[in-house]
Write an enzyme that holds these catalytic residues in place. Sequence first.
Site, short mmCIF file in Angstrom:
data_model
loop_
_atom_site.label_atom_id
_atom_site.label_comp_id
_atom_site.label_asym_id
_atom_site.label_seq_id
_atom_site.Cartn_x
_atom_site.Cartn_y
_atom_site.Cartn_z
N ASP A 42 40.56 27.11 33.86
CA ASP A 42 41.29 27.44 35.07
C ASP A 42 42.68 28.02 34.82
O ASP A 42 43.62 27.79 35.58
CB ASP A 42 41.41 26.21 35.99
N ARG B 126 42.05 36.78 37.15
CA ARG B 126 43.10 37.67 37.65
C ARG B 126 43.68 38.55 36.52
O ARG B 126 44.08 39.69 36.76
CB ARG B 126 44.20 36.89 38.36
N HIS C 52 35.91 30.94 39.41
CA HIS C 52 37.15 31.67 39.69
C HIS C 52 37.13 32.09 41.14
O HIS C 52 36.13 32.59 41.62
CB HIS C 52 37.26 32.99 38.93
N THR D 124 34.29 22.23 42.02
CA THR D 124 34.02 20.87 42.52
C THR D 124 35.02 20.38 43.57
O THR D 124 34.83 19.30 44.12
CB THR D 124 34.04 19.86 41.35
P1 IMO Z 1 36.59 27.87 34.08
O1 IMO Z 1 35.71 28.97 33.55
C1 IMO Z 1 37.85 23.70 33.95
C2 IMO Z 1 34.97 20.75 32.41
C3 IMO Z 1 34.47 19.79 33.49
C4 IMO Z 1 34.20 18.56 32.67
C5 IMO Z 1 33.68 19.13 31.36
C6 IMO Z 1 32.17 19.12 31.23
O2 IMO Z 1 36.74 27.86 35.55
O3 IMO Z 1 37.87 27.81 33.34
P2 IMO Z 1 30.27 20.59 32.37
O4 IMO Z 1 29.87 20.74 33.82
O5 IMO Z 1 30.68 21.86 31.72
O6 IMO Z 1 29.26 19.83 31.57
O7 IMO Z 1 31.57 19.64 32.42
O8 IMO Z 1 34.17 20.46 31.29
N1 IMO Z 1 34.82 22.18 32.75
C7 IMO Z 1 35.81 22.96 33.20
N2 IMO Z 1 37.09 22.68 33.51
N3 IMO Z 1 37.43 24.96 34.07
C8 IMO Z 1 36.15 25.28 33.74
O9 IMO Z 1 35.71 26.55 33.74
C9 IMO Z 1 35.27 24.26 33.31
N4 IMO Z 1 33.98 24.20 32.93
C10 IMO Z 1 33.72 22.93 32.58
O10 IMO Z 1 35.43 19.57 34.48
O11 IMO Z 1 35.40 17.88 32.39
MG MG Z 2 37.95 27.87 37.11
#
Ligand code: IMO
Ligand code: MG
Length: 470
Positions: free
Chosen positions: A16, A21, A46, A341
């Site tokens: 995140d 962007r 995103h 989520t």
């Molecule tokens: P973007 O691409 C932030 C985190 C989850 C959880 C851990 C495992 O938006 O940056 P999962 O569902 O992957 O098995 O969950 O990883 N997590 C992320 N946290 N941004 C993400 O993606 C994430 N993808 C998985 O919150 O702690």
């Molecule tokens: Mg994200």
Amino acid sequence: MKRGYTDVLIGLQYGDEGKARVIDKLLQKVNYSIVAKFNAGPNAGHVIEVENKRVILHSVPAGVFYSDKLLYVGSGCVINPEKFLQEISDIEKIGVELKNRLRISSNVSLIQPHHIILDNIQGGFIGTTRNGVGPVYADQAVRAEDKIIKNLKIGSYLSDPEGFRNYVMLNLKNIVEIYKINFEIDVEQFVQVFHDSVLQLREYVEYDPFFLDKLVGLEKNILFEGANSCMLDVVYGVTPFTTSSRTIAAAAYTGGDISLKHHNKIIGVAKAIMSRVGNGPFISEYGGRKSEEYCGEDAGKKYIKEVEEQSYNVEELLKSGDLFKIGIALRILGNEYGSTTKRPRRLGIFDLVLLKQSCRLNAVDEIYINKIDCLYELSKTSLSGIPIVTSYVLNGKLIDYVPTTSEDMYNARPVIEYWPHISDVSSAKTYEELSVEVKYFIKTLQERICVKIAGIGVGPEREQFIEIIE
Ligand code: IMO
Ligand code: MG
């Protein structure tokens, strides 16, 4: 022979960071023809807003608003067919055409209904997004049990839909039996929806393993879009608090369907107020373990955006002198709630140990830092400056790296330096317009991490972004 090249963009922290962007900005200035994904699935998220149009992207690559760009989902990704179709429909609803632009590698693995059930049963401790991402990658390695195939690739599925539909049913029934699940829903119906969705994706499936390679041969350039970020890498991150795919830059050349021979550069994205969603250690967290519990599995669901906004007075929180409360204020002000989520994101002090490590391990060429505007909020607190983590103390010793075990991560204490507070930057348009303190911040940061800072985000709007050209 002239040919195109590939760049790889990754998040450097816990996800995140605002990767989409930055991609949006890069597409305006660099001649990329394709945006391609190489890892993850619906766990990524995103929010993209352009001209009052808002979509949440999970599996479709960023760059949807550029009608001349091809979008490619590489074989390292996993997809939920029903959700993928929904995403396509949400995008098309706002007038963006995806036909003839979107390609999904035939090697992409399908998230089956039983994967989602398993993630809901097992994912609580980690705080997963419950999308079945862990279980589908696990089944990729298991491949088959007896004669029942567990790893269903979209290309294979479409070559024998009835046979594969049967595997989905058997895999689901198996889990229902093992976990003695009392199903209120109709299993047949569940599988049918899945099956119909896969069939509807047929037109997007790309069977040619040289799809990207041929485009590079035609002097087209590719931008790889990483998901989930470096610190959540399944191997490199701290077990078990990671995602389940490889997220580091090198993974573009295992899940992205092209040779690393075409590689050009690595672009990193970070944010000045860090965040983490889900459970696991976060050394620089505002409010430490208290914040982790507050935002965690059980409590976290309660503290969605609307609830926090109504429950607290942000000014009071900022003045409280309590880092936990300051964290809540920064979350409300920075709108830090999960796009997948809706959970409250845990916020942390800008950590240079972690950032430097991510840059070094990935050999990042240039970085973009988002949320510089949020640092201004810290000037309204009693903190003597902007807190910056410069090293950790672990078992009485100073260390300059991120510990590799969860226990050491929880035991490490951050060493904090304070840099001069900054004024409001949200209306600045150019580097020259920035105040002395912001320039000091950027310059010092660049010196400490030894990577060029190519741009900063100064607000959520598309134009609140400043490129730093020297
Ligand atoms: P973007 O691409 C932030 C985190 C989850 C959880 C851990 C495992 O938006 O940056 P999962 O569902 O992957 O098995 O969950 O990883 N997590 C992320 N946290 N941004 C993400 O993606 C994430 N993808 C998985 O919150 O702690
Ligand atoms: Mg994200």
